[in-house]
Enzyme design. Sequence first.
Site, PDB file in Angstrom:
ATOM      1  N   SER A 114      -3.191   5.351  -7.103  1.00 58.74           N
ATOM      2  CA  SER A 114      -4.323   4.396  -7.278  1.00 58.74           C
ATOM      3  C   SER A 114      -5.277   4.315  -6.210  1.00 58.74           C
ATOM      4  CB  SER A 114      -3.588   2.931  -7.697  1.00 58.74           C
ATOM      5  OG  SER A 114      -2.674   2.589  -6.903  1.00 58.74           O
ATOM      6  N   GLU A 153      -7.496  -3.344  -5.435  1.00 56.39           N
ATOM      7  CA  GLU A 153      -6.392  -3.690  -5.849  1.00 56.39           C
ATOM      8  C   GLU A 153      -5.670  -4.995  -6.338  1.00 56.39           C
ATOM      9  OE1 GLU A 153      -3.328  -0.850  -6.608  1.00 56.39           O
ATOM     10  OE2 GLU A 153      -4.482  -0.010  -5.229  1.00 56.39           O
ATOM     11  N   ASP A 165      -2.258   2.620   1.908  1.00 54.33           N
ATOM     12  CA  ASP A 165      -2.175   3.833   1.291  1.00 54.33           C
ATOM     13  C   ASP A 165      -3.665   4.244   1.209  1.00 54.33           C
ATOM     14  OD1 ASP A 165       0.174   3.234   0.220  1.00 54.33           O
ATOM     15  OD2 ASP A 165      -0.445   2.325  -1.595  1.00 54.33           O
TER      16      ASP A 165
HETATM   17  C1  GLA Z   1       2.792   0.382  -1.458  1.00 53.68           C
HETATM   18  C2  GLA Z   1       1.510  -0.473  -1.123  1.00 53.68           C
HETATM   19  C3  GLA Z   1       1.526  -0.310   0.461  1.00 53.68           C
HETATM   20  C4  GLA Z   1       2.570  -0.633   1.237  1.00 53.68           C
HETATM   21  C5  GLA Z   1       3.911   0.247   0.503  1.00 53.68           C
HETATM   22  C6  GLA Z   1       5.350  -0.218   1.218  1.00 53.68           C
HETATM   23  O1  GLA Z   1       2.700   1.603  -1.517  1.00 53.68           O
HETATM   24  O2  GLA Z   1       0.423   0.001  -1.928  1.00 53.68           O
HETATM   25  O3  GLA Z   1       0.354  -1.238   0.660  1.00 53.68           O
HETATM   26  O4  GLA Z   1       2.854  -1.827   1.353  1.00 53.68           O
HETATM   27  O5  GLA Z   1       3.931   0.018  -0.898  1.00 53.68           O
HETATM   28  O6  GLA Z   1       5.100   0.076   2.451  1.00 53.68           O
END
Ligand code: GLA
Length: 352
Positions: A114, A153, A165
């Site tokens: 995403s 998001e 991410d």
């Molecule tokens: C997901 C969320 C991130 C982070 C991870 C855990 O990937 O999108 O922002 O919090 O979980 O580390």
Amino acid sequence: MPLEPSGAFAPGRVNLIGEHTDYNDGLALPFAISAGVTVRAKAARPRGGDRVAVHARDLGESDEFALASPVRAGGWRDYVRGTVAELARAGFPLVGAQLEIAGDVPRGAGLSSSAALEVALALALIALATERRGESPVELDRTALAQLCARVESDWVGAQTGLLDQLASLYGAAETAVWIDFQTLRIREVPLELGGWRLAVVDSGERHAHASSGYNQRRAECWRACELLGVSSLREAEPQLLERLPEPLRARAQHVSGENERVTAAVAALRAHDEEALAALLNASHESLRDLYEASTPAVERAVQSLLEEGAAGARMIGGGFGGSVLGLFAPGIRLPARAREVRAGPGARVL
Ligand code: GLA
């Protein structure tokens, strides 16, 4: 005459270590992978049209909406509508567009499909508008763009994720891990040279959707822990202070504190080319996510166990947890399990 930009590519990510630290002002060490999302972009027809038409090739589905007033439509469409709305709100002048989305990051597998989608969409829309308006390409603030994508998001899709991410996708580079301090948003490149050791991921087979998983609940627990401790983030809480918290908040906070230390130790292990130490840190991270953060599931446990039994020196769940992929670190000469997919650090997001 400048060539019309044909779109943008944004990679997914693997987080080497530093899980559930981003929204706690902590540390993480992700890297961009070669799989990602490509958004092809053309000016709308008729030229000057003020609509966005989008086709998601892998899903065989389409959407169309007015540039000026996107509203929620549910599912993947909200990533597109949300990105358009957030770009407009941030003052990016947009133009009508025809978009085509295609990707090779498995969805819901904890590899940030995403974030890759949001980042590729944002870059493609900005590049197209810039070219159409006859302007020269702008130097984008990648951190601000990551924050914009994270708002898609949280405000459009309903997952209160952090910036891990999006920053990994935007700052990734070949053979490089991205060290991120979420308190200052300082980024440093750390060479990811493993001397013949290999990283590989396996899908636990369990789909995860942040909005409906325990992710938002864990975030709320961390906020509550901060409230009780009178600190603005868990980064500020001294480890001995955590003893005062009731369970399960104490365990959650202890995970975050220990995980920040493991990120620092992982950077030292990489610099020292001590892959054995790195493998031990991956195992410790997983145990903490399982026992203190309680973000594992039986399918994730089976996937981690099988990687270890098949020769990984270290293995752990990655991403938000409650399903998704697991990562293994394999010494030179160890054959990767057939269903494992080797991952290497690749270049970050870019306009095509
Ligand atoms: C997901 C969320 C991130 C982070 C991870 C855990 O990937 O999108 O922002 O919090 O979980 O580390």
